[in-house]
Write a protein that holds these residues in place. Structure first.
Motif, mmCIF file in Angstrom:
data_model
loop_
_atom_site.group_PDB
_atom_site.id
_atom_site.type_symbol
_atom_site.label_atom_id
_atom_site.label_comp_id
_atom_site.label_asym_id
_atom_site.label_seq_id
_atom_site.Cartn_x
_atom_site.Cartn_y
_atom_site.Cartn_z
ATOM 1 N N MET A 46 -0.467 15.598 6.988
ATOM 2 C CA MET A 46 -1.250 16.416 7.903
ATOM 3 C C MET A 46 -2.676 16.544 7.380
ATOM 4 O O MET A 46 -2.879 16.849 6.223
ATOM 5 N N LEU A 47 -3.634 16.366 8.250
ATOM 6 C CA LEU A 47 -5.046 16.472 7.902
ATOM 7 C C LEU A 47 -5.628 17.779 8.417
ATOM 8 O O LEU A 47 -6.616 17.782 9.134
ATOM 9 N N VAL A 48 -5.046 18.891 8.058
ATOM 10 C CA VAL A 48 -5.492 20.153 8.637
ATOM 11 C C VAL A 48 -6.234 21.037 7.650
ATOM 12 O O VAL A 48 -6.792 22.048 8.040
ATOM 13 N N ARG A 49 -6.256 20.713 6.392
ATOM 14 C CA ARG A 49 -6.934 21.538 5.400
ATOM 15 C C ARG A 49 -8.138 20.787 4.867
ATOM 16 O O ARG A 49 -8.078 19.596 4.633
ATOM 17 N N GLY A 50 -9.211 21.481 4.696
ATOM 18 C CA GLY A 50 -10.427 20.885 4.167
ATOM 19 C C GLY A 50 -11.474 21.958 3.960
ATOM 20 O O GLY A 50 -11.229 23.144 4.220
ATOM 21 N N PRO A 51 -12.660 21.567 3.518
ATOM 22 C CA PRO A 51 -13.686 22.563 3.213
ATOM 23 C C PRO A 51 -14.168 23.349 4.438
ATOM 24 O O PRO A 51 -14.674 24.458 4.287
ATOM 25 N N LEU A 52 -14.010 22.797 5.626
ATOM 26 C CA LEU A 52 -14.464 23.499 6.823
ATOM 27 C C LEU A 52 -13.368 24.320 7.507
ATOM 28 O O LEU A 52 -13.660 25.090 8.423
ATOM 29 N N SER A 53 -12.131 24.166 7.070
ATOM 30 C CA SER A 53 -11.045 24.857 7.767
ATOM 31 C C SER A 53 -11.139 26.374 7.609
ATOM 32 O O SER A 53 -10.879 27.104 8.566
ATOM 33 N N GLY A 54 -11.511 26.867 6.451
ATOM 34 C CA GLY A 54 -11.647 28.321 6.251
ATOM 35 C C GLY A 54 -12.707 28.928 7.148
ATOM 36 O O GLY A 54 -12.425 29.884 7.901
ATOM 37 N N LEU A 79 -14.343 31.973 11.986
ATOM 38 C CA LEU A 79 -15.134 32.017 13.212
ATOM 39 C C LEU A 79 -14.226 32.182 14.426
ATOM 40 O O LEU A 79 -14.515 32.978 15.329
ATOM 41 N N SER A 80 -13.131 31.459 14.429
ATOM 42 C CA SER A 80 -12.189 31.561 15.542
ATOM 43 C C SER A 80 -11.645 32.981 15.665
ATOM 44 O O SER A 80 -11.605 33.544 16.769
ATOM 45 N N ARG A 81 -11.235 33.576 14.550
ATOM 46 C CA ARG A 81 -10.699 34.946 14.592
ATOM 47 C C ARG A 81 -11.738 35.929 15.139
ATOM 48 O O ARG A 81 -11.393 36.882 15.839
ATOM 49 N N ALA A 82 -13.014 35.696 14.835
ATOM 50 C CA ALA A 82 -14.071 36.583 15.321
ATOM 51 C C ALA A 82 -14.319 36.410 16.820
ATOM 52 O O ALA A 82 -14.746 37.352 17.488
ATOM 53 N N LEU A 83 -14.041 35.228 17.341
ATOM 54 C CA LEU A 83 -14.364 34.933 18.738
ATOM 55 C C LEU A 83 -13.210 35.106 19.716
ATOM 56 O O LEU A 83 -13.437 35.440 20.885
ATOM 57 N N GLY A 90 -14.798 28.413 26.658
ATOM 58 C CA GLY A 90 -13.574 29.004 27.196
ATOM 59 C C GLY A 90 -12.356 28.697 26.345
ATOM 60 O O GLY A 90 -11.514 29.564 26.104
ATOM 61 N N LEU A 91 -12.268 27.469 25.868
ATOM 62 C CA LEU A 91 -11.125 27.070 25.040
ATOM 63 C C LEU A 91 -11.094 27.825 23.709
ATOM 64 O O LEU A 91 -10.034 28.240 23.241
ATOM 65 N N VAL A 92 -12.257 28.000 23.105
ATOM 66 C CA VAL A 92 -12.332 28.708 21.819
ATOM 67 C C VAL A 92 -12.124 30.202 22.018
ATOM 68 O O VAL A 92 -11.339 30.834 21.296
ATOM 69 N N LEU A 93 -12.815 30.792 22.998
ATOM 70 C CA LEU A 93 -12.705 32.231 23.229
ATOM 71 C C LEU A 93 -11.307 32.648 23.666
ATOM 72 O O LEU A 93 -10.864 33.761 23.371
ATOM 73 N N ARG A 94 -10.614 31.776 24.353
ATOM 74 C CA ARG A 94 -9.236 32.071 24.783
ATOM 75 C C ARG A 94 -8.251 31.909 23.631
ATOM 76 O O ARG A 94 -7.172 32.471 23.641
ATOM 77 N N GLY A 95 -8.640 31.135 22.615
ATOM 78 C CA GLY A 95 -7.746 30.913 21.486
ATOM 79 C C GLY A 95 -6.902 29.667 21.627
ATOM 80 O O GLY A 95 -5.940 29.467 20.890
ATOM 81 N N TRP A 96 -7.263 28.799 22.545
ATOM 82 C CA TRP A 96 -6.504 27.567 22.734
ATOM 83 C C TRP A 96 -6.959 26.461 21.784
ATOM 84 O O TRP A 96 -6.243 25.482 21.584
ATOM 85 N N HIS A 97 -8.176 26.589 21.230
ATOM 86 C CA HIS A 97 -8.688 25.602 20.280
ATOM 87 C C HIS A 97 -9.540 26.276 19.218
ATOM 88 O O HIS A 97 -10.155 27.309 19.462
ATOM 89 N N TRP A 98 -9.563 25.647 18.055
ATOM 90 C CA TRP A 98 -10.476 26.041 16.982
ATOM 91 C C TRP A 98 -11.868 25.531 17.356
ATOM 92 O O TRP A 98 -11.999 24.536 18.078
ATOM 93 N N PRO A 99 -12.923 26.169 16.824
ATOM 94 C CA PRO A 99 -14.282 25.669 17.097
ATOM 95 C C PRO A 99 -14.477 24.203 16.690
ATOM 96 O O PRO A 99 -15.129 23.442 17.417
#
Length: 176
Positions: free
Chosen positions: A1-9, A14-18, A137-146
């Motif tokens: 899985m390629l889901v962790r990296g320096p930008l993931s945090g 940012l996603s949690r804030a939005l 809309g996708l980010v603010l709804r929580g359907w996608h990460w920024p």
């Protein structure tokens, strides 16, 4: 899985804030601009209009091919990265965003096709606004990460470049 990296945090913070900063009823409508039944007919109408006005098929066919390449590029990347979603950590396949890519390619390609016949330069800014509203809309709804939508925007730019070149060549030929 390629889901962790320096930008993931930072992406997750940012996603949690939005997420849910705007009512779901609004963000769901914005995200709907990226649905295939909404975006693709806009492109098909622009293709038909451009062919009718210019009598040239290459730009329209290039736009259609670019749109057809969206799932061919996005789906394998989703499977390869298997990134979970912001509100659905048990699900995978959120990176990159297919809705963002669909909106960006369909609306931008449509704008490029009709721009030579528009009296004002509104088509491209309108297309970019629709793609940006979809991504928001996708980010603010929580359907996608920024970063999901940012990656799709970058990929979409690459998919739309051939359309811009085809339209430019066709326009130069018809004016020359």
């Amino acid at each position: 899985m390629l889901v962790r990296g320096p930008l993931s945090g930072p992406d997750e913070r940012l996603s949690r804030a939005l997420v849910r900063a705007v009512p779901d009823s609004v963000t769901e409508r914005l995200a709907d601009f990226g649905n295939v039944p909404v975006a693709v007919p806009v492109l098909v109408l622009a293709m038909a209009y451009a062919v009718r006005r210019s009598r040239r098929w290459v730009p329209a066919l290039t736009a259609g091919l670019s749109m057809a390449l969206v799932p061919a590029v996005i789906v394998p990347l989703k499977a390869w990265t298997a990134r979970p979603g912001p509100l659905e950590p048990w699900a995978a396949g959120y990176y990159p965003s297919g809705h963002t890519a669909t909106a960006a390619v369909a609306y931008t390609a449509a704008a490029l096709l009709v721009r030579p016949y528009a009296r004002r330069k509104w088509p491209v800014p309108l297309a970019l606004a629709l793609a940006a509203l979809t991504a928001a809309g996708l980010v603010l709804r929580g359907w996608h990460w920024p970063l999901d939508v940012l990656a799709s925007a970058c990929l979409s730019f690459l998919l739309v470049l051939p359309v811009a070149r085809a339209v430019s060549r066709s326009t130069r030929r018809s004016s020359g």
